[in-house]
Design a protein around this motif. Structure first.
Motif, PDB file in Angstrom:
ATOM      1  N   GLN A  23       0.818  -1.203   0.000  1.00  0.00           N
ATOM      2  CA  GLN A  23       0.000   0.000   0.000  1.00  0.00           C
ATOM      3  C   GLN A  23       0.865   1.272   0.000  1.00  0.00           C
ATOM      4  N   ASN A  24       2.067   1.172   0.562  1.00  0.00           N
ATOM      5  CA  ASN A  24       2.948   2.331   0.616  1.00  0.00           C
ATOM      6  C   ASN A  24       3.567   2.676  -0.729  1.00  0.00           C
ATOM      7  N   LEU A  25       3.485   1.751  -1.672  1.00  0.00           N
ATOM      8  CA  LEU A  25       4.024   2.015  -3.003  1.00  0.00           C
ATOM      9  C   LEU A  25       3.115   2.992  -3.729  1.00  0.00           C
ATOM     10  N   GLU A  26       3.703   4.037  -4.276  1.00  0.00           N
ATOM     11  CA  GLU A  26       2.899   5.017  -5.025  1.00  0.00           C
ATOM     12  C   GLU A  26       2.345   4.391  -6.311  1.00  0.00           C
ATOM     13  N   LYS A  27       3.092   3.417  -6.845  1.00  0.00           N
ATOM     14  CA  LYS A  27       2.709   2.790  -8.115  1.00  0.00           C
ATOM     15  C   LYS A  27       3.106   1.315  -8.046  1.00  0.00           C
ATOM     16  N   GLN A  28       2.122   0.428  -7.948  1.00  0.00           N
ATOM     17  CA  GLN A  28       2.437  -1.000  -7.845  1.00  0.00           C
ATOM     18  C   GLN A  28       2.736  -1.624  -9.205  1.00  0.00           C
ATOM     19  N   LYS A  29       2.027  -1.168 -10.236  1.00  0.00           N
ATOM     20  CA  LYS A  29       2.243  -1.699 -11.587  1.00  0.00           C
ATOM     21  C   LYS A  29       3.271  -0.830 -12.306  1.00  0.00           C
ATOM     22  N   VAL A  30       4.392  -1.422 -12.655  1.00  0.00           N
ATOM     23  CA  VAL A  30       5.489  -0.698 -13.305  1.00  0.00           C
ATOM     24  C   VAL A  30       5.867  -1.413 -14.593  1.00  0.00           C
ATOM     25  N   THR A  31       6.053  -0.638 -15.662  1.00  0.00           N
ATOM     26  CA  THR A  31       6.499  -1.198 -16.940  1.00  0.00           C
ATOM     27  C   THR A  31       7.947  -0.803 -17.184  1.00  0.00           C
ATOM     28  N   ILE A  32       8.789  -1.818 -17.407  1.00  0.00           N
ATOM     29  CA  ILE A  32      10.206  -1.586 -17.682  1.00  0.00           C
ATOM     30  C   ILE A  32      10.489  -1.935 -19.142  1.00  0.00           C
ATOM     31  N   ALA A  33      11.085  -1.000 -19.874  1.00  0.00           N
ATOM     32  CA  ALA A  33      11.469  -1.229 -21.270  1.00  0.00           C
ATOM     33  C   ALA A  33      12.934  -1.638 -21.323  1.00  0.00           C
ATOM     34  N   VAL A  34      13.230  -2.652 -22.131  1.00  0.00           N
ATOM     35  CA  VAL A  34      14.603  -3.155 -22.237  1.00  0.00           C
ATOM     36  C   VAL A  34      14.897  -3.473 -23.703  1.00  0.00           C
ATOM     37  N   GLY A  35      16.162  -3.386 -24.083  1.00  0.00           N
ATOM     38  CA  GLY A  35      16.534  -3.665 -25.472  1.00  0.00           C
ATOM     39  C   GLY A  35      17.418  -4.892 -25.596  1.00  0.00           C
ATOM     40  N   GLY A  36      16.818  -6.081 -25.689  1.00  0.00           N
ATOM     41  CA  GLY A  36      17.603  -7.316 -25.801  1.00  0.00           C
ATOM     42  C   GLY A  36      17.693  -8.037 -24.476  1.00  0.00           C
ATOM     43  N   LYS A  37      16.542  -8.387 -23.921  1.00  0.00           N
ATOM     44  CA  LYS A  37      16.452  -8.926 -22.561  1.00  0.00           C
ATOM     45  C   LYS A  37      17.243 -10.220 -22.359  1.00  0.00           C
ATOM     46  N   ASN A  38      17.458 -10.985 -23.427  1.00  0.00           N
ATOM     47  CA  ASN A  38      18.177 -12.254 -23.304  1.00  0.00           C
ATOM     48  C   ASN A  38      19.674 -12.085 -23.064  1.00  0.00           C
ATOM     49  N   LEU A  39      20.199 -10.863 -23.240  1.00  0.00           N
ATOM     50  CA  LEU A  39      21.630 -10.628 -23.112  1.00  0.00           C
ATOM     51  C   LEU A  39      22.072 -10.641 -21.648  1.00  0.00           C
ATOM     52  N   PHE A  40      23.322 -11.044 -21.414  1.00  0.00           N
ATOM     53  CA  PHE A  40      23.863 -11.017 -20.047  1.00  0.00           C
ATOM     54  C   PHE A  40      23.932  -9.598 -19.500  1.00  0.00           C
ATOM     55  N   TYR A  41      23.999  -8.635 -20.379  1.00  0.00           N
ATOM     56  CA  TYR A  41      23.986  -7.210 -20.012  1.00  0.00           C
ATOM     57  C   TYR A  41      22.788  -6.897 -19.116  1.00  0.00           C
ATOM     58  N   TYR A  42      21.666  -7.600 -19.385  1.00  0.00           N
ATOM     59  CA  TYR A  42      20.418  -7.374 -18.646  1.00  0.00           C
ATOM     60  C   TYR A  42      20.070  -8.532 -17.711  1.00  0.00           C
TER      61      TYR A  42
END
Length: 343
Positions: A23-42
């Motif tokens: 409840q203390n979270l201002e925003k529970q649903k968060v969308t994260i954009a990533v470029g190439g999620k399968n990479l070890f970088y991410y």
């Protein structure tokens, strides 16, 4: 009856802390954009997702994958995502565009980007200068793979316009482009790099998976993958940002304690590109370049600015106007490390 009430009351009390935290979270649903999620970088992003670290913090996170970091950034600028998991140096360019972004937890202590040439189309390669007039594959134009390639080219006296950059993504498409000879060189990351090198389809020229080589190339510690967001998002949602950082710091620490066998049990099968042994080798090659605790090194922002200024005349001209203290913060990371000292 009394005992039943006591048990019910106890269960409600036990559930209260996590409910209150959410409840203390201002925003529970968060969308994260990533470029190439399968990479070890991410990889820390995937670990936090797969091991439920985001859920532990009361977050409902959606991760949207793009072909490269520049497109992930566009998603946040356009309002379809809240946060970018991407390259640190984008925060500098965005500040100069009047769209302030701030990095708030580190994933990569070095870029992990490798520039290599195609032995089939360039059998007589001797130096980076030989790339003049050639096609270089990058994850997406304008992404960190493109920026690092520009940097290596500049050291050899070449301008970005002296070559042709081709977007090839960060998976099987990149591998196919090299093997078919569509590109003469590639700037990409693991597991793509290890896969190509093992099959003899890549000759490595510059390897920033190695901490010492990365420092030599950039002249100092070069922060890489991180979570960054518009300053407005952090101002409005400090508790949400803290929850994201808590999860990412746990993931960073998990990776540093993990072996290759541990990682392949957690990541999706599609990440392995059909070869578990090569994926493990790629992980071991990239592991040293992941952040140990999510902290940005003090000299890192200046190193990133110097690197960008050396390849971009506009950034060089505006170098003195960049407020490095505004492009990152370790405040959330410090709290996360107190909460999870051992991961």
């Amino acid at each position: 009856m009394q005992r039943r009430h006591l048990i019910a009351g106890g269960l409600a009390a036990a559930a209260l802390p996590s409910f209150t935290f959410a409840q203390n979270l201002e925003k529970q649903k968060v969308t994260i954009a990533v470029g190439g999620k399968n990479l070890f970088y991410y990889l820390p992003l995937t670990i936090a997702e797969q091991l439920g670290y985001f859920k532990d913090e009361g977050l409902d996170v959606t991760i949207v994958d793009f072909a490269g970091g520049s497109r992930a950034l566009q998603a946040v600028v356009g309002g379809s995502a809240d946060v970018v998991s991407g390259a640190f140096e984008h925060t500098i360019a965005m500040q100069l565009k009047g769209q302030p972004m701030r990095a708030f937890v580190l994933q990569g202590a070095a870029p992990q980007i490798v520039l290599g040439v195609n032995p089939k189309t360039m059998p007589d390669f001797k130096s980076v200068a030989d790339l003049k007039g050639k096609k270089i594959g990058v994850t997406a134009p304008g992404s960190s793979t493109n920026i690092v390639a520009n940097f290596v080219l500049a050291k050899a006296g070449l301008k970005p316009t002296d070559v042709s950059f081709v977007g090839v993504g960060a998976g099987n498409g990149a591998v196919a482009a090299m093997r078919s000879g569509q590109i003469d060189a590639i700037s990409n990351l693991d597991p793509v790099i290890t896969l190509l090198a093992r099959s003899g389809d890549l000759k490595i020229v510059s390897d920033t998976r190695k901490m010492d080589e990365a420092e030599k190339v950039f002249g100092g510690p070069m922060p890489a993958g991180c979570l960054y967001a518009p300053q407005g998002f952090l101002d409005k949602n400090p508790n949400t940002a803290q929850a994201l950082v808590n999860a990412m710091v746990r993931a960073d620490k998990w990776i540093h304690q993990a072996g290759g066998g541990d990682v392949i049990k957690v990541v999706p099968e599609s990440y392995l590109l059909g070869d578990r042994a090569i994926y493990i080798d790629g992980f071991l090659a990239a592991k040293q370049a992941t952040s140990a605790d999510g902290s940005f090194p003090a000299r890192g922002p200046q190193t990133a600015l110097n690197a960008l200024a050396s390849i971009d005349p506009k950034i060089a001209a505006a170098k003195g106007k960049v407020d490095l203290s505004a492009i990152y913060t370790n405040d959330f990371v410090k709290k996360a490390n107190l909460k999870y000292p051992k991961g």
